[in-house]
Design a protein around this motif. Structure first.
Motif, PDB file in Angstrom:
ATOM      1  N   SER A  87      40.269 -16.395  20.244  1.00  0.00           N
ATOM      2  CA  SER A  87      41.486 -15.609  20.055  1.00  0.00           C
ATOM      3  C   SER A  87      41.709 -14.669  21.227  1.00  0.00           C
ATOM      4  CB  SER A  87      41.418 -14.812  18.743  1.00  0.00           C
ATOM      5  OG  SER A  87      40.522 -13.715  18.823  1.00  0.00           O
ATOM      6  N   VAL A  88      40.627 -14.139  21.786  1.00  0.00           N
ATOM      7  CA  VAL A  88      40.734 -13.266  22.966  1.00  0.00           C
ATOM      8  C   VAL A  88      41.285 -14.055  24.151  1.00  0.00           C
ATOM      9  CG1 VAL A  88      39.389 -11.992  24.690  1.00  0.00           C
ATOM     10  CG2 VAL A  88      38.956 -11.635  22.248  1.00  0.00           C
ATOM     11  N   ARG A  89      40.755 -15.256  24.363  1.00  0.00           N
ATOM     12  CA  ARG A  89      41.237 -16.085  25.472  1.00  0.00           C
ATOM     13  C   ARG A  89      42.692 -16.478  25.276  1.00  0.00           C
ATOM     14  NH1 ARG A  89      36.120 -18.442  24.209  1.00  0.00           N
ATOM     15  NH2 ARG A  89      34.522 -17.792  25.704  1.00  0.00           N
TER      16      ARG A  89
ATOM     17  N   ALA B 179      41.403 -16.410  30.029  1.00  0.00           N
ATOM     18  CA  ALA B 179      39.987 -16.787  30.027  1.00  0.00           C
ATOM     19  C   ALA B 179      39.074 -15.678  30.517  1.00  0.00           C
ATOM     20  CB  ALA B 179      39.794 -18.045  30.870  1.00  0.00           C
ATOM     21  N   ASP B 180      39.515 -14.894  31.503  1.00  0.00           N
ATOM     22  CA  ASP B 180      38.651 -13.872  32.090  1.00  0.00           C
ATOM     23  C   ASP B 180      38.366 -12.723  31.130  1.00  0.00           C
ATOM     24  OD1 ASP B 180      38.591 -15.365  34.377  1.00  0.00           O
ATOM     25  OD2 ASP B 180      40.129 -14.183  35.432  1.00  0.00           O
ATOM     26  N   ALA B 181      39.249 -12.514  30.147  1.00  0.00           N
ATOM     27  CA  ALA B 181      39.097 -11.364  29.256  1.00  0.00           C
ATOM     28  C   ALA B 181      37.821 -11.453  28.426  1.00  0.00           C
ATOM     29  CB  ALA B 181      40.309 -11.253  28.334  1.00  0.00           C
TER      30      ALA B 181
ATOM     31  N   PHE C 178      35.239  -6.686  24.643  1.00  0.00           N
ATOM     32  CA  PHE C 178      35.288  -7.884  23.806  1.00  0.00           C
ATOM     33  C   PHE C 178      33.893  -8.443  23.534  1.00  0.00           C
ATOM     34  CE2 PHE C 178      39.679  -8.144  25.704  1.00  0.00           C
ATOM     35  CZ  PHE C 178      40.323  -7.767  24.531  1.00  0.00           C
ATOM     36  N   ARG C 179      32.991  -8.324  24.506  1.00  0.00           N
ATOM     37  CA  ARG C 179      31.612  -8.761  24.253  1.00  0.00           C
ATOM     38  C   ARG C 179      30.996  -7.908  23.145  1.00  0.00           C
ATOM     39  NH1 ARG C 179      30.743  -8.531  29.891  1.00  0.00           N
ATOM     40  NH2 ARG C 179      29.151  -6.939  29.542  1.00  0.00           N
ATOM     41  N   GLY C 180      31.313  -6.611  23.178  1.00  0.00           N
ATOM     42  CA  GLY C 180      30.790  -5.722  22.145  1.00  0.00           C
ATOM     43  C   GLY C 180      31.377  -6.017  20.788  1.00  0.00           C
ATOM     44  N   MET C 181      32.689  -6.227  20.737  1.00  0.00           N
ATOM     45  CA  MET C 181      33.337  -6.479  19.455  1.00  0.00           C
ATOM     46  C   MET C 181      32.941  -7.831  18.890  1.00  0.00           C
ATOM     47  SD  MET C 181      37.036  -4.666  20.007  1.00  0.00           S
ATOM     48  CE  MET C 181      37.362  -4.558  18.252  1.00  0.00           C
ATOM     49  N   ASN C 182      32.508  -8.743  19.737  1.00  0.00           N
ATOM     50  CA  ASN C 182      32.072 -10.055  19.271  1.00  0.00           C
ATOM     51  C   ASN C 182      30.750  -9.973  18.499  1.00  0.00           C
ATOM     52  OD1 ASN C 182      32.641 -12.908  19.187  1.00  0.00           O
ATOM     53  ND2 ASN C 182      30.953 -13.214  20.628  1.00  0.00           N
TER      54      ASN C 182
ATOM     55  N   VAL D 211      43.117  -3.194  20.274  1.00  0.00           N
ATOM     56  CA  VAL D 211      42.780  -4.565  20.677  1.00  0.00           C
ATOM     57  C   VAL D 211      43.044  -5.563  19.559  1.00  0.00           C
ATOM     58  CG1 VAL D 211      41.061  -3.803  22.353  1.00  0.00           C
ATOM     59  CG2 VAL D 211      40.334  -4.406  20.033  1.00  0.00           C
ATOM     60  N   PHE D 212      43.224  -5.090  18.330  1.00  0.00           N
ATOM     61  CA  PHE D 212      43.542  -5.994  17.227  1.00  0.00           C
ATOM     62  C   PHE D 212      45.028  -6.290  17.149  1.00  0.00           C
ATOM     63  CE2 PHE D 212      39.537  -4.066  15.620  1.00  0.00           C
ATOM     64  CZ  PHE D 212      38.814  -5.226  15.444  1.00  0.00           C
TER      65      PHE D 212
END
Length: 399
Positions: A60-62, A67-69, A75-79, A169-170
């Motif tokens: 969903s982020v991509r 793709a770079d996001a 986003f790594r943290g929220m994942n 971010v949501f």
């Protein structure tokens, strides 16, 4: 309907326009390549309860940011948050905190909410006007979650500000500037809670941070980064959504004076009024899922890998379930609101959110009976998701 149409700013002022459009176009709407949108109560409820409609947060982020996001720290943290995970990881993390939000624990939390709400009302007593959003609705849940995490309430305002920036971010309408601010906010919260977690190691206390630290077995302890991410999740979930729901509820009632007067005459209607207001103007408007396998629903087959955008707001206004859905009726006894989601990702803190809203409304009706919103000064937050009010000026009713 294309996915980007959901972000039309006209819908921020009048979401009923979006709900009608979604209902007119059917239960499953193609929103782009490999994208399905639905505002059907039956479809949304079915997919929320179907484990084949799971989470794939990074996809969903991509899809939204490129793709770079996916490599951005925020986003790594929220994942790592259990909100975006599938079983068994989701089950492990969610199970650690469920005991703090059970029915038995809510009574003591309700007493805590009453004390905080009355303290905030004390600060407003005798004043001719105030901003109910900033001086009551926003500080109430953030002070509660601070107490549950055993965080100094003197830090509440600063942490609440960071949480409000991060929660953007949501929202599909987020700007590049908002995204940068969200990244800074995540770093601030990460550093704050990382230090807090280190200081709590070995603690036998019952706060949520200590509970995470003691969770699991020796061979399956939560990692430091996992704890940080999920403490941040609890903080933002216990803050932004509840404050927005409370503002939406207050405004909905004052825009419907007959229903408000019924409530003033009979406070026993408060729980039913909260349920109806949450249906009528939900804070969380949209949930995202991915078809992890082929799914058959509403006589259609959804291919594996399809991105699913589920409109809770439209589902809560589905005329197939709710008669006259655009009318606020606090004595409504039909259908089930989907504002807290469903299935394994049903909002874990829904009992606390309901308790906070019921107590807050009781306090406002009792302590500030002459309160009246100043319509011209109201500012909505203009979000496609996490719908709410940024400024809610009220004054004493002179009538």
């Amino acid at each position: 309907m294309q996915l980007h149409e959901l972000m039309n700013p006209d819908y921020s002022e009048n979401p009923f326009l979006l709900y009608r459009k979604l209902h007119e176009q059917g239960p499953l709407i193609r929103g782009g390549d490999n994208v399905i949108i639905s505002g059907s109560h039956a479809v949304v409820e079915a997919l929320l309860n179907d484990r084949r409609a799971g989470k794939n947060y990074m996809d969903s982020v991509r899809l939204r940011f490129g793709a770079d996001a996916a490599g951005m720290p925020v986003f790594r943290g929220m994942n790592r948050m259990f909100l975006v995970l599938n079983p068994p990881e989701h089950t492990r993390l969610r199970g650690l905190v469920m005991k703090s939000f059970g029915a038995k624990e809510i009574q003591s939390l309700r007493e805590m909410v009453l004390a905080v709400a009355n303290d905030l009302a004390d600060s407003l007593a005798g004043r001719y006007s105030c901003d109910l959003a900033r001086e009551f609705a926003f500080p109430l849940p953030v002070r509660i979650i601070c107490r549950m995490l055993n965080v100094p309430e003197s830090d509440a305002a600063r942490l609440g500000h960071s949480a409000s920036a991060l929660v953007r971010v949501f929202d599909p309408q987020i700007t590049q500037e908002d995204l940068l601010k969200a990244g800074v906010a995540f770093t601030e919260l990460e550093e704050y809670f990382s230090a807090l977690i280190v200081s709590r190691r070995g603690s036998e206390a019952s706060d949520l941070v200590s509970l995470f630290l003691r969770g699991g077995t020796d061979g399956d302890r939560l990692q430091h980064d996992e704890i940080i991410a999920n403490v941040i999740l609890l903080f933002i979930a216990g803050h932004e959504t509840t404050s927005n729901m409370l503002c939406n509820t207050v405004l909905a009632l004052y825009e419907n004076p007959i229903e408000l007067e019924r409530l003033r005459q009979d406070h026993s209607l408060i729980p039913a009024a909260i349920t109806e207001c949450i249906r009528y103007d939900s804070s969380v408007q949209m949930l995202y899922r991915t078809a992890l396998d082929e799914i058959e629903v509403a006589d259609h087959v959804i291919p594996r890998g399809t991105s699913l955008f589920l409109s809770l707001g439209a589902a809560n206004h589905d005329p197939a379930v709710f008669s006259s859905p655009e009318i606020l009726n606090i004595r409504r006894r039909e259908g089930r609101s989907l504002s807290f989601g469903g299935g394994i990702h049903h909002c874990m803190g829904y009992r606390l959110a309901l308790a906070e809203m019921e107590v807050a409304l009781e306090v406002l009706l009792t302590r500030l009976p002459d309160m009246r919103p100043v319509t011209g000064g109201i500012q909505r937050n203009n979000r496609a998701n996490l719908r709410g009010i940024s400024i809610l000026p009220v004054t004493k009713d002179s009538t």
